[in-house]
Design an enzyme around this catalytic site. Structure first.
Site, PDB file in Angstrom:
ATOM      1  N   LYS A  17       0.808  -1.195   0.000  1.00  0.00           N
ATOM      2  CA  LYS A  17       0.000   0.000   0.000  1.00  0.00           C
ATOM      3  C   LYS A  17       0.849   1.256   0.000  1.00  0.00           C
ATOM      4  O   LYS A  17       0.368   2.343  -0.315  1.00  0.00           O
ATOM      5  CB  LYS A  17      -0.868   0.027   1.268  1.00  0.00           C
ATOM      6  CG  LYS A  17      -1.806  -1.138   1.417  1.00  0.00           C
ATOM      7  CD  LYS A  17      -2.499  -1.016   2.803  1.00  0.00           C
ATOM      8  CE  LYS A  17      -3.337  -2.224   3.099  1.00  0.00           C
ATOM      9  NZ  LYS A  17      -3.844  -2.228   4.475  1.00  0.00           N
TER      10      LYS A  17
ATOM     11  N   GLU B  68       7.619   2.043  -6.369  1.00  0.00           N
ATOM     12  CA  GLU B  68       7.780   1.575  -4.987  1.00  0.00           C
ATOM     13  C   GLU B  68       8.021   2.774  -4.067  1.00  0.00           C
ATOM     14  O   GLU B  68       8.545   3.813  -4.511  1.00  0.00           O
ATOM     15  CB  GLU B  68       8.973   0.587  -4.971  1.00  0.00           C
ATOM     16  CG  GLU B  68       9.432   0.091  -3.637  1.00  0.00           C
ATOM     17  CD  GLU B  68       8.404  -0.766  -2.897  1.00  0.00           C
ATOM     18  OE1 GLU B  68       7.286  -0.251  -2.652  1.00  0.00           O
ATOM     19  OE2 GLU B  68       8.727  -1.897  -2.533  1.00  0.00           O
ATOM     20  N   ASP B  69       7.653   2.632  -2.797  1.00  0.00           N
ATOM     21  CA  ASP B  69       7.868   3.737  -1.860  1.00  0.00           C
ATOM     22  C   ASP B  69       9.301   3.796  -1.350  1.00  0.00           C
ATOM     23  O   ASP B  69       9.916   4.847  -1.315  1.00  0.00           O
ATOM     24  CB  ASP B  69       6.866   3.668  -0.684  1.00  0.00           C
ATOM     25  CG  ASP B  69       6.859   2.319   0.034  1.00  0.00           C
ATOM     26  OD1 ASP B  69       7.589   1.396  -0.390  1.00  0.00           O
ATOM     27  OD2 ASP B  69       6.105   2.188   1.018  1.00  0.00           O
TER      28      ASP B  69
ATOM     29  N   ILE C 299      13.183   1.441  -0.832  1.00  0.00           N
ATOM     30  CA  ILE C 299      14.045   0.257  -0.899  1.00  0.00           C
ATOM     31  C   ILE C 299      14.875   0.280   0.377  1.00  0.00           C
ATOM     32  O   ILE C 299      15.607   1.248   0.629  1.00  0.00           O
ATOM     33  CB  ILE C 299      14.997   0.305  -2.127  1.00  0.00           C
ATOM     34  CG1 ILE C 299      14.233   0.472  -3.444  1.00  0.00           C
ATOM     35  CG2 ILE C 299      15.904  -0.929  -2.151  1.00  0.00           C
ATOM     36  CD1 ILE C 299      13.409  -0.686  -3.903  1.00  0.00           C
ATOM     37  N   ASP C 300      14.769  -0.767   1.176  1.00  0.00           N
ATOM     38  CA  ASP C 300      15.537  -0.856   2.423  1.00  0.00           C
ATOM     39  C   ASP C 300      16.613  -1.916   2.213  1.00  0.00           C
ATOM     40  O   ASP C 300      17.672  -1.623   1.659  1.00  0.00           O
ATOM     41  CB  ASP C 300      14.549  -1.187   3.556  1.00  0.00           C
ATOM     42  CG  ASP C 300      15.168  -1.135   4.937  1.00  0.00           C
ATOM     43  OD1 ASP C 300      16.396  -1.205   5.043  1.00  0.00           O
ATOM     44  OD2 ASP C 300      14.428  -1.039   5.927  1.00  0.00           O
TER      45      ASP C 300
ATOM     46  N   GLY D 253      16.356  -4.211   0.052  1.00  0.00           N
ATOM     47  CA  GLY D 253      16.299  -4.528  -1.381  1.00  0.00           C
ATOM     48  C   GLY D 253      15.686  -5.899  -1.630  1.00  0.00           C
ATOM     49  O   GLY D 253      15.416  -6.277  -2.780  1.00  0.00           O
TER      50      GLY D 253
ATOM     51  N   THR E 138      12.654  -7.145  -1.055  1.00  0.00           N
ATOM     52  CA  THR E 138      11.319  -7.140  -1.651  1.00  0.00           C
ATOM     53  C   THR E 138      11.422  -6.940  -3.158  1.00  0.00           C
ATOM     54  O   THR E 138      10.808  -7.668  -3.944  1.00  0.00           O
ATOM     55  CB  THR E 138      10.459  -6.006  -1.037  1.00  0.00           C
ATOM     56  OG1 THR E 138      10.426  -6.172   0.367  1.00  0.00           O
ATOM     57  CG2 THR E 138       9.049  -6.005  -1.593  1.00  0.00           C
TER      58      THR E 138
ATOM     59  N   PHE F 156      13.714   4.484  10.586  1.00  0.00           N
ATOM     60  CA  PHE F 156      12.392   4.072  10.117  1.00  0.00           C
ATOM     61  C   PHE F 156      11.544   5.318   9.901  1.00  0.00           C
ATOM     62  O   PHE F 156      11.355   6.124  10.808  1.00  0.00           O
ATOM     63  CB  PHE F 156      11.717   3.118  11.113  1.00  0.00           C
ATOM     64  CG  PHE F 156      10.666   2.298  10.447  1.00  0.00           C
ATOM     65  CD1 PHE F 156      10.986   1.127   9.777  1.00  0.00           C
ATOM     66  CD2 PHE F 156       9.335   2.712  10.430  1.00  0.00           C
ATOM     67  CE1 PHE F 156      10.022   0.374   9.127  1.00  0.00           C
ATOM     68  CE2 PHE F 156       8.357   1.971   9.785  1.00  0.00           C
ATOM     69  CZ  PHE F 156       8.712   0.799   9.128  1.00  0.00           C
ATOM     70  N   VAL F 157      11.050   5.486   8.667  1.00  0.00           N
ATOM     71  CA  VAL F 157      10.288   6.689   8.321  1.00  0.00           C
ATOM     72  C   VAL F 157       8.826   6.340   8.021  1.00  0.00           C
ATOM     73  O   VAL F 157       8.519   5.223   7.596  1.00  0.00           O
ATOM     74  CB  VAL F 157      10.918   7.447   7.119  1.00  0.00           C
ATOM     75  CG1 VAL F 157      12.244   8.075   7.512  1.00  0.00           C
ATOM     76  CG2 VAL F 157      11.080   6.543   5.906  1.00  0.00           C
TER      77      VAL F 157
ATOM     78  N   ARG G 279      -0.177   6.527   7.650  1.00  0.00           N
ATOM     79  CA  ARG G 279      -0.361   6.753   6.210  1.00  0.00           C
ATOM     80  C   ARG G 279      -1.070   8.091   5.987  1.00  0.00           C
ATOM     81  O   ARG G 279      -0.987   8.672   4.917  1.00  0.00           O
ATOM     82  CB  ARG G 279      -1.194   5.623   5.593  1.00  0.00           C
ATOM     83  CG  ARG G 279      -0.496   4.252   5.621  1.00  0.00           C
ATOM     84  CD  ARG G 279      -1.159   3.304   4.628  1.00  0.00           C
ATOM     85  NE  ARG G 279      -0.899   1.907   4.910  1.00  0.00           N
ATOM     86  CZ  ARG G 279       0.153   1.220   4.460  1.00  0.00           C
ATOM     87  NH1 ARG G 279       1.065   1.824   3.731  1.00  0.00           N
ATOM     88  NH2 ARG G 279       0.302  -0.058   4.744  1.00  0.00           N
TER      89      ARG G 279
HETATM   90  P1  IMP Z   1      13.052  -4.191   1.753  1.00  0.00           P
HETATM   91  O1  IMP Z   1      12.582  -5.528   1.259  1.00  0.00           O
HETATM   92  O2  IMP Z   1      13.861  -4.358   3.032  1.00  0.00           O
HETATM   93  O3  IMP Z   1      13.785  -3.395   0.725  1.00  0.00           O
HETATM   94  O4  IMP Z   1      11.784  -3.380   2.205  1.00  0.00           O
HETATM   95  C1  IMP Z   1      10.924  -2.779   1.337  1.00  0.00           C
HETATM   96  C2  IMP Z   1       9.576  -2.585   1.966  1.00  0.00           C
HETATM   97  O5  IMP Z   1       9.676  -2.501   3.380  1.00  0.00           O
HETATM   98  C3  IMP Z   1       8.952  -1.279   1.559  1.00  0.00           C
HETATM   99  O6  IMP Z   1       8.116  -1.446   0.458  1.00  0.00           O
HETATM  100  C4  IMP Z   1       8.170  -0.870   2.789  1.00  0.00           C
HETATM  101  O7  IMP Z   1       6.888  -1.465   2.748  1.00  0.00           O
HETATM  102  C5  IMP Z   1       8.914  -1.481   3.939  1.00  0.00           C
HETATM  103  N1  IMP Z   1       9.833  -0.524   4.609  1.00  0.00           N
HETATM  104  C6  IMP Z   1      11.175  -0.593   4.681  1.00  0.00           C
HETATM  105  N2  IMP Z   1      11.679   0.441   5.375  1.00  0.00           N
HETATM  106  C7  IMP Z   1      10.629   1.190   5.747  1.00  0.00           C
HETATM  107  C8  IMP Z   1      10.517   2.431   6.481  1.00  0.00           C
HETATM  108  O8  IMP Z   1      11.472   3.081   6.932  1.00  0.00           O
HETATM  109  N3  IMP Z   1       9.238   2.882   6.640  1.00  0.00           N
HETATM  110  C9  IMP Z   1       8.130   2.247   6.167  1.00  0.00           C
HETATM  111  N4  IMP Z   1       8.208   1.102   5.471  1.00  0.00           N
HETATM  112  C10 IMP Z   1       9.449   0.575   5.263  1.00  0.00           C
END
Ligand code: IMP
Length: 217
Positions: free
Chosen positions: A67, A133-134, A136-137, A139, A141, A186-187, A199
């Site tokens: 979302k 995408e919102d 990438i943490d 990566g 996902t 964490f944002v 949200r």
């Molecule tokens: P990744 O798989 O660790 O790259 O995470 C990607 C997904 O994690 C994003 O699409 C978000 O849904 C969630 N996410 C990662 N970091 C944050 C954050 O700082 N705030 C909110 N959602 C996050």
């Protein structure tokens, strides 16, 4: 296409005190600072749309990762609809919505759940996909999502992410287009959530310890 590294880099300690902005009062105890004000986000989305239009040659299937990306997606599409390619043509756009979930509290579960019907994915064959995408943490996902989508033989896959987190946990994945790189915090806000909360906050803010405890599951 290789990544364009001209994103805005937000450094540790940068940001604005909460009292300098209008924020929902129900979150006043739960936030540390405003990291990226709404107006700056909105302007930067306009530039991302411009860059995407400059590199576009074929119709695009824009895939919103739900979302968290829904506000970013809406603004990006609003801008893209008005823009032209370098040859003066407008860009035919169609939309898809992909639901992906991998986070509980502030931890990636490593188990990426993607919900999109088989029928929808078969329709990707031969198309140019733009994944929106919102953030990438790690990566994980995005790498999992791209791997899954490639099975359906799209002509190309490009990724635009509003945020790229600078974290030692990164798997090295960098999207084609990035709005801002941000510190390892964490944002929330601009549709990014913490357990489905925040949200309804326009600015991208840093959640504080009170907020994490308050909305933990
Ligand atoms: P990744 O798989 O660790 O790259 O995470 C990607 C997904 O994690 C994003 O699409 C978000 O849904 C969630 N996410 C990662 N970091 C944050 C954050 O700082 N705030 C909110 N959602 C996050």
């Amino acid at each position: 296409m290789s990544a364009q590294k001209d994103w805005i880099d937000i450094k540790e300690g940068e940001g604005y005190p909460l009292q300098q902005f209008v924020l929902p009062s129900h979150y006043k105890e739960d936030l540390e600072s405003v990291m990226i004000p709404y107006g700056l986000i909105r302007d930067r989305v306009g530039k991302l749309a411009h860059d995407i239009a400059q590199n576009s040659t074929k119709p695009l299937v824009a895939c919103c990762v739900l979302k968290g990306a829904h506000v970013f997606f809406a603004h990006l599409m609003e801008d893209l609809k008005k823009l032209r390619r370098p040859n003066g043509e407008s860009i035919p756009l169609s939309f898809e919505f992909i639901k992906v979930k991998s986070y509980i509290n502030e931890q990636s579960t490593g188990d990426v759940k993607i919900s999109l019907s088989e029928e929808d994915m078969q329709g990707f064959k031969g198309k140019d996909l733009l994944i929106v995408e919102d953030i990438i943490d790690t990566g994980n996902t995005m790498v999992a999502l791209i791997k899954k989508l490639k099975n359906y033989e799209p002509a190309s896959i490009r990724v635009v992410s509003l945020l790229l987190k600078k974290t030692p946990h990164s798997n090295g994945y960098i999207p084609d287009y990035v709005g801002f790189s941000i510190p390892d915090l964490f944002v929330v806000g601009y549709a990014l959530d913490y357990n489905e909360n925040f949200r309804d906050l326009d600015h991208i803010c840093v959640i504080n310890e009170h907020g994490k405890a308050h909305y933990a599951v």
